[in-house]
Motif scaffolding. Structure first.
Motif: not given
Length: 172
Positions: A121-144
């Protein structure tokens, strides 16, 4: 004072302390909104000066329909109290993720583009599906890694480098 009276006094004192701590937490959590609506709801949006980054004026920038940009650099979709960062000030990997989002992909991770539930709940309240998430690669990280861009349907963008513990609104 009897033992029962002392016990009742201790209980009342502890309850008052808990209530005071809850109030302090509510006032320091975000924008001082303690009416139970939480930071970032539509009723708490207001243009204020940026605390991070220099996104510059939004004049000429794409403003989602039904929303207006504040001429001093802070769009009204940015929750009051949320820090901002210019896209140019983001890490190169985040800028590339923003480019991929604008192009519609292709995305390097299978989970890129899934619905972001905003459970924190840190972003403005919006209906489900309003927000999508995307990975920002972290150099040297073994995972996402922990870095993400959350994109809203109305072209709003948020950056988190701590796996949704905090966000910065991304200004063009």
């Amino acid at each position: 004072m009897s033992g029962a009276q002392r016990r009742n006094l201790v209980i009342v004192t502890l309850l008052a302390l808990v209530a005071a701590l809850a109030l302090v937490f509510a006032l320091t959590r975000g924008d001082g909104d303690s009416d139970g609506k939480g930071a970032g709801t539509a009723s708490t949006r207001a243009p204020v000066a940026s605390t991070i980054g220099t996104g510059g004026p939004t004049t000429g920038a794409a403003t989602p329909p039904g929303r207006t940009a504040h001429p001093a650099a802070r769009p009204d979709w940015v929750p009051t109290g949320m820090r901002t960062v210019s896209a140019a000030a983001l890490p190169a990997e985040a800028r590339e993720t923003l480019r991929l989002i604008a192009a519609g992909g292709p995305f390097p991770y299978a989970r890129d583009g899934i619905v972001f539930g905003n459970r924190e709940r840190l972003l403005p309240a919006e209906p489900t599906g309003h927000y999508r998430e995307y990975t920002v690669p972290t150099p040297g990280s073994a995972d996402r890694g922990a870095r993400r861009i959350v994109a809203g349907e109305d072209a709003e963008r948020y950056y988190s480098d701590d796996h949704y513990a905090s966000f910065a609104a991304v200004l063009p």
